[in-house]
Design a protein around this motif. Structure first.
Motif, PDB file in Angstrom:
ATOM      1  N   SER A  15       0.883  -1.287  -0.022  1.00 47.33           N
ATOM      2  CA  SER A  15      -0.098   0.220   0.118  1.00 47.33           C
ATOM      3  C   SER A  15       0.885   1.194  -0.140  1.00 47.33           C
ATOM      4  O   SER A  15       0.660   2.084  -0.677  1.00 47.33           O
ATOM      5  N   TRP A  16       1.910   1.362   0.732  1.00 47.77           N
ATOM      6  CA  TRP A  16       2.830   2.335   0.724  1.00 47.77           C
ATOM      7  C   TRP A  16       3.659   2.747  -0.487  1.00 47.77           C
ATOM      8  O   TRP A  16       3.680   3.825  -0.914  1.00 47.77           O
ATOM      9  N   LEU A  17       4.001   1.364  -1.067  1.00 47.17           N
ATOM     10  CA  LEU A  17       4.784   1.798  -2.368  1.00 47.17           C
ATOM     11  C   LEU A  17       3.753   1.995  -3.211  1.00 47.17           C
ATOM     12  O   LEU A  17       4.189   2.882  -4.302  1.00 47.17           O
ATOM     13  N   SER A  18       2.637   1.552  -3.344  1.00 47.49           N
ATOM     14  CA  SER A  18       1.560   1.934  -4.570  1.00 47.49           C
ATOM     15  C   SER A  18       1.210   3.347  -4.217  1.00 47.49           C
ATOM     16  O   SER A  18       1.295   4.219  -5.260  1.00 47.49           O
ATOM     17  N   GLU A  23       2.551   9.222  -6.326  1.00 44.36           N
ATOM     18  CA  GLU A  23       2.690  10.506  -5.991  1.00 44.36           C
ATOM     19  C   GLU A  23       3.684  10.999  -7.144  1.00 44.36           C
ATOM     20  O   GLU A  23       3.700  12.040  -7.416  1.00 44.36           O
ATOM     21  N   GLN A  24       4.792   9.983  -7.079  1.00 41.94           N
ATOM     22  CA  GLN A  24       5.916  10.197  -8.341  1.00 41.94           C
ATOM     23  C   GLN A  24       5.232  10.544  -9.524  1.00 41.94           C
ATOM     24  O   GLN A  24       5.839  11.246 -10.425  1.00 41.94           O
ATOM     25  N   GLN A  25       4.274   9.621  -9.766  1.00 44.48           N
ATOM     26  CA  GLN A  25       3.791   9.810 -11.221  1.00 44.48           C
ATOM     27  C   GLN A  25       2.991  11.147 -11.417  1.00 44.48           C
ATOM     28  O   GLN A  25       3.002  11.830 -12.573  1.00 44.48           O
ATOM     29  N   SER A  26       2.298  11.529 -10.404  1.00 45.07           N
ATOM     30  CA  SER A  26       1.451  12.635 -10.568  1.00 45.07           C
ATOM     31  C   SER A  26       2.436  13.941 -10.614  1.00 45.07           C
ATOM     32  O   SER A  26       2.275  14.628 -11.457  1.00 45.07           O
ATOM     33  N   LEU A  27       3.600  13.826  -9.895  1.00 42.99           N
ATOM     34  CA  LEU A  27       4.673  15.076  -9.818  1.00 42.99           C
ATOM     35  C   LEU A  27       5.336  14.927 -11.411  1.00 42.99           C
ATOM     36  O   LEU A  27       5.673  15.998 -11.762  1.00 42.99           O
ATOM     37  N   SER A  44      12.281  11.383 -17.133  1.00 46.19           N
ATOM     38  CA  SER A  44      11.640  10.039 -16.860  1.00 46.19           C
ATOM     39  C   SER A  44      11.174   9.817 -15.463  1.00 46.19           C
ATOM     40  O   SER A  44      10.572   8.788 -15.103  1.00 46.19           O
ATOM     41  N   SER A  45      11.633  11.001 -14.585  1.00 48.07           N
ATOM     42  CA  SER A  45      11.347  10.784 -13.326  1.00 48.07           C
ATOM     43  C   SER A  45      11.520  12.036 -12.518  1.00 48.07           C
ATOM     44  O   SER A  45      12.248  12.605 -13.102  1.00 48.07           O
ATOM     45  N   ALA A  46      10.588  12.407 -11.612  1.00 46.96           N
ATOM     46  CA  ALA A  46      10.562  13.588 -10.591  1.00 46.96           C
ATOM     47  C   ALA A  46      10.210  13.119  -9.278  1.00 46.96           C
ATOM     48  O   ALA A  46       9.192  12.302  -8.901  1.00 46.96           O
ATOM     49  N   VAL A  47      11.365  13.615  -8.298  1.00 47.61           N
ATOM     50  CA  VAL A  47      11.174  13.136  -7.066  1.00 47.61           C
ATOM     51  C   VAL A  47      11.513  14.384  -6.233  1.00 47.61           C
ATOM     52  O   VAL A  47      12.417  14.882  -6.406  1.00 47.61           O
ATOM     53  N   LEU A  48      10.577  14.411  -5.041  1.00 47.85           N
ATOM     54  CA  LEU A  48      11.138  15.641  -3.938  1.00 47.85           C
ATOM     55  C   LEU A  48      11.798  14.671  -2.988  1.00 47.85           C
ATOM     56  O   LEU A  48      11.598  13.685  -2.495  1.00 47.85           O
ATOM     57  N   GLN A  49      12.979  15.414  -2.722  1.00 43.01           N
ATOM     58  CA  GLN A  49      14.201  14.899  -1.641  1.00 43.01           C
ATOM     59  C   GLN A  49      14.555  16.115  -0.842  1.00 43.01           C
ATOM     60  O   GLN A  49      15.223  16.946  -1.623  1.00 43.01           O
ATOM     61  N   GLY A  51      13.337  18.540   0.234  1.00 38.08           N
ATOM     62  CA  GLY A  51      12.707  19.912  -0.262  1.00 38.08           C
ATOM     63  C   GLY A  51      13.245  20.330  -1.735  1.00 38.08           C
ATOM     64  O   GLY A  51      13.101  21.605  -2.007  1.00 38.08           O
ATOM     65  N   ARG A  52      14.160  19.323  -2.279  1.00 36.61           N
ATOM     66  CA  ARG A  52      14.315  19.705  -3.533  1.00 36.61           C
ATOM     67  C   ARG A  52      13.754  18.771  -4.623  1.00 36.61           C
ATOM     68  O   ARG A  52      13.621  17.546  -4.312  1.00 36.61           O
ATOM     69  N   LEU A  53      13.459  19.353  -5.706  1.00 34.65           N
ATOM     70  CA  LEU A  53      13.091  18.759  -6.954  1.00 34.65           C
ATOM     71  C   LEU A  53      14.097  18.084  -7.743  1.00 34.65           C
ATOM     72  O   LEU A  53      15.059  18.356  -8.162  1.00 34.65           O
ATOM     73  N   VAL A  54      14.129  16.438  -7.859  1.00 33.77           N
ATOM     74  CA  VAL A  54      15.063  15.845  -8.181  1.00 33.77           C
ATOM     75  C   VAL A  54      14.774  15.208  -9.728  1.00 33.77           C
ATOM     76  O   VAL A  54      13.444  14.514  -9.719  1.00 33.77           O
ATOM     77  N   LEU A  55      15.269  15.571 -10.711  1.00 35.71           N
ATOM     78  CA  LEU A  55      14.644  14.983 -12.293  1.00 35.71           C
ATOM     79  C   LEU A  55      15.694  14.263 -12.677  1.00 35.71           C
ATOM     80  O   LEU A  55      16.801  14.532 -12.571  1.00 35.71           O
ATOM     81  N   LEU A  56      15.145  13.089 -13.460  1.00 36.27           N
ATOM     82  CA  LEU A  56      15.919  12.334 -14.027  1.00 36.27           C
ATOM     83  C   LEU A  56      15.579  12.115 -15.556  1.00 36.27           C
ATOM     84  O   LEU A  56      14.444  12.310 -16.039  1.00 36.27           O
ATOM     85  N   ALA A  57      16.501  11.961 -16.287  1.00 33.59           N
ATOM     86  CA  ALA A  57      16.288  11.929 -17.903  1.00 33.59           C
ATOM     87  C   ALA A  57      16.675  10.682 -18.472  1.00 33.59           C
ATOM     88  O   ALA A  57      17.355   9.765 -17.720  1.00 33.59           O
ATOM     89  N   ASP A  58      16.174  10.301 -19.715  1.00 28.93           N
ATOM     90  CA  ASP A  58      16.574   9.042 -20.144  1.00 28.93           C
ATOM     91  C   ASP A  58      17.964   8.836 -20.823  1.00 28.93           C
ATOM     92  O   ASP A  58      18.102   7.682 -21.139  1.00 28.93           O
ATOM     93  N   SER A  59      18.728   9.913 -20.793  1.00 31.87           N
ATOM     94  CA  SER A  59      20.148   9.919 -21.378  1.00 31.87           C
ATOM     95  C   SER A  59      20.730  10.994 -20.785  1.00 31.87           C
ATOM     96  O   SER A  59      20.372  11.801 -20.389  1.00 31.87           O
ATOM     97  N   PRO A  60      22.150  10.787 -20.741  1.00 34.49           N
ATOM     98  CA  PRO A  60      23.144  11.936 -20.301  1.00 34.49           C
ATOM     99  C   PRO A  60      22.834  13.259 -21.192  1.00 34.49           C
ATOM    100  O   PRO A  60      23.081  14.346 -20.615  1.00 34.49           O
ATOM    101  N   VAL A  61      22.655  13.095 -22.429  1.00 39.42           N
ATOM    102  CA  VAL A  61      22.277  14.210 -23.163  1.00 39.42           C
ATOM    103  C   VAL A  61      21.113  15.260 -22.860  1.00 39.42           C
ATOM    104  O   VAL A  61      21.342  16.472 -22.513  1.00 39.42           O
ATOM    105  N   TRP A  62      20.077  14.265 -22.383  1.00 38.06           N
ATOM    106  CA  TRP A  62      18.951  15.227 -22.009  1.00 38.06           C
ATOM    107  C   TRP A  62      18.916  15.616 -20.410  1.00 38.06           C
ATOM    108  O   TRP A  62      18.431  16.638 -20.139  1.00 38.06           O
TER     109      TRP A  62
END
Length: 71
Positions: A15-18, A23-27, A44-49, A51-62
């Motif tokens: 339940s917690w993982l779901s 939350e991550q998908q909504s963000l 490809s991903s957005a996470v709050l850690q 108080g900071r927004l951490v964004l991940l991309a699908d490649s180093p170029v992006w």
């Protein structure tokens, strides 16, 4: 340490993982709406850690292009 199988078999853990995944998908959806095209498709991903927004991309170029837009 507990085996992963024990953790995943717990209804509370699932339940917690779901909830966290939703939350991550909504963000991520909100962040993608703010990014210019085609960068929005490569975030490809957005996470709050801490108080900071951490964004991940699908490649180093992006990822470099994301960093270029950051303040």
């Amino acid at each position: 340490m507990k085996p992963v199988n024990d953790l995943l078999n717990s209804a509370r853990s699932l339940s917690w993982l779901s909830k966290k995944l939703a939350e991550q998908q909504s963000l991520l959806k909100q962040v993608r709406l703010l990014l210019p095209s085609p960068l929005d498709d490569h975030c490809s991903s957005a996470v709050l850690q801490n108080g900071r927004l951490v964004l991940l991309a699908d490649s180093p170029v992006w990822a470099s292009r994301l960093r270029y837009l950051s303040h």
